[in-house]
Design an enzyme around this catalytic site. Structure first.
Site: not given
Ligand code: NAD
Length: 252
Positions: A37, A60-61, A87, A152, A190
């Protein structure tokens, strides 16, 4: 019985939210896990809490050099990588007419290019492991359109397509590649959205990160005849519309 004993997993965006729930479950199931992360403090705290089978790696991905370093470090710590969860993701809200080119590219960079880089960099390690599983966290926004989420939605459809190409290319190496499509899940992403978003779904509530993690474990450990597949965890949000049913029963 632990289901992932001896597996070596990299989970991007693993410091919080859905990624952290997958980190916790995979660790509990016996895997060695790299929490990857950009949130150094949260990621390191989670790895410390979970003990020696979890380690934090700044990644950083969108950075190819950081990916190479992360895969090498995971490999050195626990042998070839056998599980990759792409993820990490970000969201930008607003109409296409208002979004800046920079913002569009940033969302696609993290959500799609970052996952491509993960596959690209980790594939040799997965091959050396004799096979493995890649799980790409897409979204219901990879199954249908959402207004005000153009970048997105494009990135998550792209990730769904990438999943299918990778599944075809890596099948001979015994690597399965699948996507998960969560609906609304309560995470920091969210936090600003109110409950009404989920109110009209068949299962009328937000999902939990643990419910997505359970699907990830199923794909990693049980779904041995599934590759290139879409696994939906959305409370029925993409199931269909009830408008015709209510019209035929005369209800408003
Ligand atoms: P979140 O924001 O809580 O977590 C996302 C994580 O990704 C964070 O820890 C952040 O630091 C990390 N991140 C962001 N940019 C980065 C980078 N450049 N390199 C490495 N890490 C990075 O969000 P979440 O809800 O846990 O989402 C996780 C995944 O699930 C995402 O891909 C999101 O699009 C997907 N998703 C979430 C939902 C939802 O409702 N929460 C719904 C559908 C899909």
């Amino acid at each position: 019985m632990a289901r992932l004993t001896g597996k070596n997993a990299i989970i991007t965006g693993g410091a919080r939210g859905i990624g952290a729930a997958i980190v916790r479950l995979f660790t509990a199931q016996g895997a060695n896990v790299t929490v990857a992360d950009v949130l150094d403090e949260e990621g390191a705290a989670l790895a410390d809490e979970l003990g020696p089978t979890a380690r934090y790696q700044r990644l950083d991905v969108t950075d190819p050099a950081q990916w190479r370093a992360a895969v090498e470090a995971a490999d050195q710590a626990h042998g070839p990588v056998s599980l990759l969860v792409n993820n990490a993701g970000i969201l930008a809200v607003g109409p296409i007419t208002d979004q800046t080119p920079e913002s569009f590219r940033h969302v696609v960079d993290v959500n799609l290019y970052g996952a491509w880089l993960g596959l690209h960099t980790t594939a040799p390690s997965l091959r050396r492991a004799g096979g493995g599983v890649v799980i790409n966290i897409s979204s219901t926004a990879g199954l249908m359109g959402y207004a005000d989420l153009g970048a997105y939605t494009a990135s998550k459809w792209g990730l769904r397509g990438l999943t299918k190409s990778a599944a075809l290319e890596l099948a001979a190496d015994h690597v399965r590649v699948c996507s998960i499509h969560p609906g609304p899940i309560r995470t920091p992403m969210t936090a600003g959205m109110d409950d009404s978003l989920a109110a009209r779904q068949p299962i009328a509530r937000y999902g939990t990160p643990e419910e997505v993690a359970a699907m990830a474990l199923f794909i990693a450990a049980d779904a041995t005849y599934s590759t290139g597949c879409e696994f939906v965890v959305d409370g029925g949000a993409t199931t269909g519309s009830v408008i015709l049913t209510t019209m035929s029963t005369g209800e408003a």
